[in-house]
Motif scaffolding. Sequence first.
Motif, PDB file in Angstrom:
ATOM      1  N   GLN A  72       7.287  21.924   2.159  1.00  0.00           N
ATOM      2  CA  GLN A  72       7.616  20.646   2.785  1.00  0.00           C
ATOM      3  C   GLN A  72       6.956  19.528   2.001  1.00  0.00           C
ATOM      4  OE1 GLN A  72       6.929  20.617   6.960  1.00  0.00           O
ATOM      5  NE2 GLN A  72       7.398  18.434   7.196  1.00  0.00           N
ATOM      6  N   VAL A  73       7.733  18.488   1.742  1.00  0.00           N
ATOM      7  CA  VAL A  73       7.238  17.376   0.939  1.00  0.00           C
ATOM      8  C   VAL A  73       6.439  16.422   1.824  1.00  0.00           C
ATOM      9  CG1 VAL A  73       7.849  15.467  -0.568  1.00  0.00           C
ATOM     10  CG2 VAL A  73       9.250  17.544  -0.544  1.00  0.00           C
ATOM     11  N   GLN A  74       5.328  15.990   1.322  1.00  0.00           N
ATOM     12  CA  GLN A  74       4.544  14.948   1.984  1.00  0.00           C
ATOM     13  C   GLN A  74       4.345  13.799   1.021  1.00  0.00           C
ATOM     14  OE1 GLN A  74       0.707  16.171   3.474  1.00  0.00           O
ATOM     15  NE2 GLN A  74       0.434  14.308   4.671  1.00  0.00           N
ATOM     16  N   LEU A  75       4.732  12.621   1.453  1.00  0.00           N
ATOM     17  CA  LEU A  75       4.566  11.407   0.656  1.00  0.00           C
ATOM     18  C   LEU A  75       3.475  10.558   1.297  1.00  0.00           C
ATOM     19  CD1 LEU A  75       8.337  10.509   0.184  1.00  0.00           C
ATOM     20  CD2 LEU A  75       6.827  11.533  -1.514  1.00  0.00           C
ATOM     21  N   VAL A  76       2.561  10.088   0.470  1.00  0.00           N
ATOM     22  CA  VAL A  76       1.468   9.256   0.955  1.00  0.00           C
ATOM     23  C   VAL A  76       1.402   7.993   0.111  1.00  0.00           C
ATOM     24  CG1 VAL A  76      -0.995   9.089   1.397  1.00  0.00           C
ATOM     25  CG2 VAL A  76       0.179  11.278   1.726  1.00  0.00           C
ATOM     26  N   GLU A  77       1.672   6.870   0.761  1.00  0.00           N
ATOM     27  CA  GLU A  77       1.620   5.575   0.086  1.00  0.00           C
ATOM     28  C   GLU A  77       0.252   4.919   0.310  1.00  0.00           C
ATOM     29  OE1 GLU A  77       3.850   6.316   2.490  1.00  0.00           O
ATOM     30  OE2 GLU A  77       5.883   6.223   1.641  1.00  0.00           O
ATOM     31  N   SER A  78      -0.201   4.194  -0.687  1.00  0.00           N
ATOM     32  CA  SER A  78      -1.480   3.493  -0.576  1.00  0.00           C
ATOM     33  C   SER A  78      -1.485   2.295  -1.506  1.00  0.00           C
ATOM     34  CB  SER A  78      -2.637   4.437  -0.920  1.00  0.00           C
ATOM     35  OG  SER A  78      -2.525   4.886  -2.263  1.00  0.00           O
ATOM     36  N   GLY A  79      -2.509   1.465  -1.362  1.00  0.00           N
ATOM     37  CA  GLY A  79      -2.688   0.336  -2.261  1.00  0.00           C
ATOM     38  C   GLY A  79      -2.322  -1.014  -1.690  1.00  0.00           C
ATOM     39  N   GLY A  80      -1.788  -1.028  -0.488  1.00  0.00           N
ATOM     40  CA  GLY A  80      -1.436  -2.308   0.116  1.00  0.00           C
ATOM     41  C   GLY A  80      -2.667  -3.083   0.539  1.00  0.00           C
ATOM     42  N   GLY A  81      -2.422  -4.288   1.044  1.00  0.00           N
ATOM     43  CA  GLY A  81      -3.529  -5.122   1.498  1.00  0.00           C
ATOM     44  C   GLY A  81      -3.082  -6.551   1.709  1.00  0.00           C
ATOM     45  N   LEU A  82      -4.074  -7.399   1.902  1.00  0.00           N
ATOM     46  CA  LEU A  82      -3.842  -8.838   2.084  1.00  0.00           C
ATOM     47  C   LEU A  82      -4.175  -9.544   0.780  1.00  0.00           C
ATOM     48  CD1 LEU A  82      -3.343 -11.361   3.834  1.00  0.00           C
ATOM     49  CD2 LEU A  82      -5.766 -11.235   4.504  1.00  0.00           C
ATOM     50  N   VAL A  83      -3.248 -10.333   0.298  1.00  0.00           N
ATOM     51  CA  VAL A  83      -3.443 -11.035  -0.973  1.00  0.00           C
ATOM     52  C   VAL A  83      -2.837 -12.436  -0.864  1.00  0.00           C
ATOM     53  CG1 VAL A  83      -1.301 -10.125  -1.955  1.00  0.00           C
ATOM     54  CG2 VAL A  83      -3.167 -10.815  -3.476  1.00  0.00           C
ATOM     55  N   GLN A  84      -3.406 -13.366  -1.594  1.00  0.00           N
ATOM     56  CA  GLN A  84      -2.849 -14.717  -1.613  1.00  0.00           C
ATOM     57  C   GLN A  84      -1.608 -14.761  -2.500  1.00  0.00           C
ATOM     58  OE1 GLN A  84      -6.089 -17.280  -2.822  1.00  0.00           O
ATOM     59  NE2 GLN A  84      -6.607 -17.715  -0.684  1.00  0.00           N
ATOM     60  N   ALA A  85      -0.756 -15.712  -2.233  1.00  0.00           N
ATOM     61  CA  ALA A  85       0.420 -15.912  -3.066  1.00  0.00           C
ATOM     62  C   ALA A  85      -0.008 -16.074  -4.520  1.00  0.00           C
ATOM     63  CB  ALA A  85       1.186 -17.138  -2.603  1.00  0.00           C
ATOM     64  N   GLY A  86       0.733 -15.408  -5.399  1.00  0.00           N
ATOM     65  CA  GLY A  86       0.394 -15.423  -6.807  1.00  0.00           C
ATOM     66  C   GLY A  86      -0.461 -14.255  -7.243  1.00  0.00           C
ATOM     67  N   GLY A  87      -0.975 -13.514  -6.285  1.00  0.00           N
ATOM     68  CA  GLY A  87      -1.833 -12.369  -6.589  1.00  0.00           C
ATOM     69  C   GLY A  87      -1.055 -11.120  -6.939  1.00  0.00           C
ATOM     70  N   SER A  88      -1.809 -10.048  -7.130  1.00  0.00           N
ATOM     71  CA  SER A  88      -1.210  -8.779  -7.564  1.00  0.00           C
ATOM     72  C   SER A  88      -1.745  -7.619  -6.726  1.00  0.00           C
ATOM     73  CB  SER A  88      -1.546  -8.508  -9.032  1.00  0.00           C
ATOM     74  OG  SER A  88      -1.014  -9.498  -9.878  1.00  0.00           O
ATOM     75  N   LEU A  89      -0.925  -6.603  -6.613  1.00  0.00           N
ATOM     76  CA  LEU A  89      -1.320  -5.342  -6.005  1.00  0.00           C
ATOM     77  C   LEU A  89      -0.615  -4.219  -6.754  1.00  0.00           C
ATOM     78  CD1 LEU A  89      -0.998  -6.080  -2.163  1.00  0.00           C
ATOM     79  CD2 LEU A  89      -3.126  -5.636  -3.390  1.00  0.00           C
ATOM     80  N   ARG A  90      -1.223  -3.034  -6.729  1.00  0.00           N
ATOM     81  CA  ARG A  90      -0.558  -1.852  -7.266  1.00  0.00           C
ATOM     82  C   ARG A  90      -0.478  -0.805  -6.168  1.00  0.00           C
ATOM     83  NH1 ARG A  90      -1.844   2.476 -12.101  1.00  0.00           N
ATOM     84  NH2 ARG A  90      -3.421   3.196 -10.612  1.00  0.00           N
ATOM     85  N   LEU A  91       0.729  -0.440  -5.836  1.00  0.00           N
ATOM     86  CA  LEU A  91       0.962   0.576  -4.819  1.00  0.00           C
ATOM     87  C   LEU A  91       1.111   1.942  -5.478  1.00  0.00           C
ATOM     88  CD1 LEU A  91       3.584  -1.233  -2.562  1.00  0.00           C
ATOM     89  CD2 LEU A  91       1.090  -1.460  -2.589  1.00  0.00           C
ATOM     90  N   SER A  92       0.666   2.963  -4.763  1.00  0.00           N
ATOM     91  CA  SER A  92       0.792   4.335  -5.233  1.00  0.00           C
ATOM     92  C   SER A  92       1.545   5.174  -4.210  1.00  0.00           C
ATOM     93  CB  SER A  92      -0.592   4.958  -5.458  1.00  0.00           C
ATOM     94  OG  SER A  92      -1.319   4.249  -6.433  1.00  0.00           O
ATOM     95  N   CYS A  93       2.313   6.114  -4.702  1.00  0.00           N
ATOM     96  CA  CYS A  93       3.034   7.061  -3.858  1.00  0.00           C
ATOM     97  C   CYS A  93       2.736   8.449  -4.404  1.00  0.00           C
ATOM     98  CB  CYS A  93       4.522   6.772  -3.893  1.00  0.00           C
ATOM     99  SG  CYS A  93       5.546   8.049  -3.127  1.00  0.00           S
TER     100      CYS A  93
END
Length: 118
Positions: free
Chosen positions: A1-22
Amino acid sequence: QVQLVESGGGLVQAGGSLRLSCAASGRTLSNYAMAWFRQAPGQGRAFVASINRSGSTDYTDSVKGRFTISRDTAKNTVYLQMNSLKPEDTAVYCCNVDLRSGATPFGWGKGTQVTVSS
């Protein structure tokens, strides 16, 4: 059975950056066309970006030039680098197979919340 786990989100100001992982267990993600989707409050799930088995990528128009999808085969992980974030990018982000091809989705993970303040 496949399990997907997403992470890396958060609160950021406009113009900022984030990197999400799956990260996945139970399947080798590089054998599938994988995609990121997002769901904003009160809206349906929408396609954001995809990467196919050969590494070709596709993006919804609103994120072109700002987001980059990639994968690390050794880590069995798909990433979404998000730059120049805008308040309208606020949503819960999830990954799965690229549903546009009619593929049967894996079970959905919980997603990761991205909130962009103005």
